[in-house]
Scaffold this active site. Sequence first.
Site, PDB file in Angstrom:
ATOM      1  N   LYS A  24       0.875  -1.175   0.000  1.00  0.00           N
ATOM      2  CA  LYS A  24       0.000   0.000   0.000  1.00  0.00           C
ATOM      3  C   LYS A  24       0.912   1.224   0.000  1.00  0.00           C
ATOM      4  CE  LYS A  24      -1.154   2.519   2.813  1.00  0.00           C
ATOM      5  NZ  LYS A  24      -0.680   3.873   3.288  1.00  0.00           N
TER       6      LYS A  24
ATOM      7  N   ASN B 166      -5.164  16.131   0.121  1.00  0.00           N
ATOM      8  CA  ASN B 166      -4.378  16.427   1.315  1.00  0.00           C
ATOM      9  C   ASN B 166      -4.807  17.692   2.048  1.00  0.00           C
ATOM     10  OD1 ASN B 166      -2.435  14.279   1.668  1.00  0.00           O
ATOM     11  ND2 ASN B 166      -1.906  14.793  -0.443  1.00  0.00           N
TER      12      ASN B 166
ATOM     13  N   THR C 113       6.187   6.223   2.788  1.00  0.00           N
ATOM     14  CA  THR C 113       5.058   5.864   3.649  1.00  0.00           C
ATOM     15  C   THR C 113       4.338   4.775   2.998  1.00  0.00           C
ATOM     16  OG1 THR C 113       4.688   8.097   4.107  1.00  0.00           O
ATOM     17  CG2 THR C 113       2.986   6.588   4.820  1.00  0.00           C
TER      18      THR C 113
ATOM     19  N   THR D  20     -10.769  15.333   7.436  1.00  0.00           N
ATOM     20  CA  THR D  20     -12.157  15.776   7.603  1.00  0.00           C
ATOM     21  C   THR D  20     -13.102  15.134   6.614  1.00  0.00           C
ATOM     22  OG1 THR D  20     -11.464  17.681   6.305  1.00  0.00           O
ATOM     23  CG2 THR D  20     -11.625  17.970   8.667  1.00  0.00           C
TER      24      THR D  20
END
Lengths: 407, 407
Positions: free
Chosen positions: B183, B402, B194, B407
């Site tokens: 991933k 991003n 990451t 939210t």
Amino acid sequence: MITGTDWFQILENPSIALPAGFSAKGVHAGLKRKRKDLGIIQCEVPASAAAVYTVNAFQAPPIKVTQESMGVENKLQAVVVNSAIANACTGERGLEDARQMRDQAADLLNIPSHLVAVASTGVIGEYLPMDRVTTGLQRLVTETDNQPAAFAEAILTTDTCTKEIAVTLEIDGKPVTIAGVAKGSGMIHPNMATMLSFITTDAKIGPDHLQRLLWQTTDETFNMITVDGDTSTNDMVLVMASGYAGHRPLTGQHPDWARFQAAFQYVCEALSKMIARDGEGATRLIQVRVEGAPSKEAARKVAKSVVGSNLVKTAVFGEDANWGRVICAAGYADPSLNPENMDIWLGPVQVVKKGMATDFREELAEQVLKQDVVEIRLDLGAGMEEAVAWGCDLTYEYVRINASYRT
Amino acid sequence: MITGTDWFQILENPSIALPAGFSAKGVHAGLKRKRKDLGIIQCEVPASAAAVYTVNAFQAPPIKVTQESMGVENKLQAVVVNSAIANACTGERGLEDARQMRDQAADLLNIPSHLVAVASTGVIGEYLPMDRVTTGLQRLVTETDNQPAAFAEAILTTDTCTKEIAVTLEIDGKPVTIAGVAKGSGMIHPNMATMLSFITTDAKIGPDHLQRLLWQTTDETFNMITVDGDTSTNDMVLVMASGYAGHRPLTGQHPDWARFQAAFQYVCEALSKMIARDGEGATRLIQVRVEGAPSKEAARKVAKSVVGSNLVKTAVFGEDANWGRVICAAGYADPSLNPENMDIWLGPVQVVKKGMATDFREELAEQVLKQDVVEIRLDLGAGMEEAVAWGCDLTYEYVRINASYRT
């Protein structure tokens, strides 16, 4: 970072022609479609000069030619600048063009070539249209009046506004003025961001002292801004000191040295912040202050890492108090840090204490992120050193501008 | 970069359960709203294991706990992974949670704790909801069938697709399979982007040889991709080898070592490219090949600088053959380079020769930039070393994702 102004004053209607002995002009020479694109700063006498240049391996011809000029006696009487075309990656012909631009200006001014510097900014890999530069120079030098605002316009590329600052202070009881002008916008990253900046002063100071002052100050100001992490081929900061103020020469021993230094730094810092705030597509200035660092170098590295992180920049654009990205950017900047000693504030709101989230009120943090200047402060808990870096948010507009810069 | 497949085969319908001895599963434990968020890879026997971890100073608790497990004998029989919450910057409680996640899985599997690794990916700074993890683990281990596709889904965050690859080759005349799953998406940068990546194989190989192979390969693959320059707190690549294939143990002396190594590298490179291509908001994979470098290190640095440049990335998004940004990014990566020795190609189109523009046809270059894979090649003319790096374009969608991740 300097905030006190008790012993120097910020002048309204700033311009680089305010220090005694200087004038500046700008014209439309036809490199851009409509806007001004060629400018000159002149001094009545050969001024003490100092400069810092891009660290990019591929220094553009104008950088090299300015270095040639400076190499003779570190004095300058004029700087000629064009925008629209960077004259970078243009080989021998580009070098010839830059020399011609310098020599033509020197001839028109009737001064030796080595008293003239040149600078260019714009698209890489295109040649200067020398016929337009030549006729433009003629008009600029012989037919145009002192008009420093026109110079400030002539050096812009994708900037949305001119950037000028001027301050005054007393040295030996005599008024001294320091003024600066800059362009920035894209390809802005520490180690001479893609930017041009010119500073004038009527202070009396030798080239050596001026150069040392500029180096020191650049590390705290121009080298602490980033827009997109790309270091340009054409960056230059140039200072000229006419000496017209008439005080005793400034050296490290002069009792007013520290004041002059601080006023000079204020000018550089103000220009740096204007450049960062006007980064391509920016809607906000981001100021990152790092405290409690084990070394100055570590403080600067962490501050630049946080302010340069695409994820921090987009979070600020989105007004999202995503402190995890701040701590992450600090963590990859300095592998020796211990997160358990770290505190983070967004404006006055402490969001991280000893490496973990506080139960801060999200609405308060969001208020901070809505400001025009967003302040992020980190205490690394690992020493006494500090540094401040400036940048801007990453927006749709940045992508739009840079996906279609040449077309 | 490996392209030949004459002595190994790429398998259709790849999955990490293809190598003999492995199974994998995924469930929805309630960390995400709807999608799968908890997965496990199991081996029938303790497998030789190797791992590389993020270089971010702030290694997340699951990284530390996996290091604890690996430290005992470099063998693993299971890896438990959750998405949605990274369990990073969560202090002592985060460490306790990661240990509990590991120990609960070990209890359910009835194996020692040190044979279990854990990994997490998602938002930084939030605690794992351990009640959901506990019930999720129970369902995952005791009630769920082998379903490797569900595992591939369970580890995703903002990824738009699952990433799997499997190849087979013969060693000592016996079939060996190597499979991988990954991933990626955001916070992707060299030195363990990451990302999480898990590789399984039925090859017979000791932990030491496996670890050396992984280190070597990572430098050429996972560490050569970048999406946004941000190095995460949670990155991990983990390899498990069951030994079920039954050939003589693989070491540097084995006659088929080079083939195994190349097949392994192919798997890592394929996963790396899938991660880069699926970078947040990406519309294209960018591949930068640097040749003629003075050292391997210089080649890698220049390749990563070009592929990581926001200005290059936006130019590719805008299908703009702005080679000036490519040469500029090379120039700030290595100040020792001489631009006059540099050649650049976009796909087959040479756009720069000896540091200057060729008179290439803009339409041909734009054709290259419209491809799903955009190839940029630089010959630095400074030596014999080369490197390849992968990244993606920078788009409006990256900003959108991003600016509103939490939210």
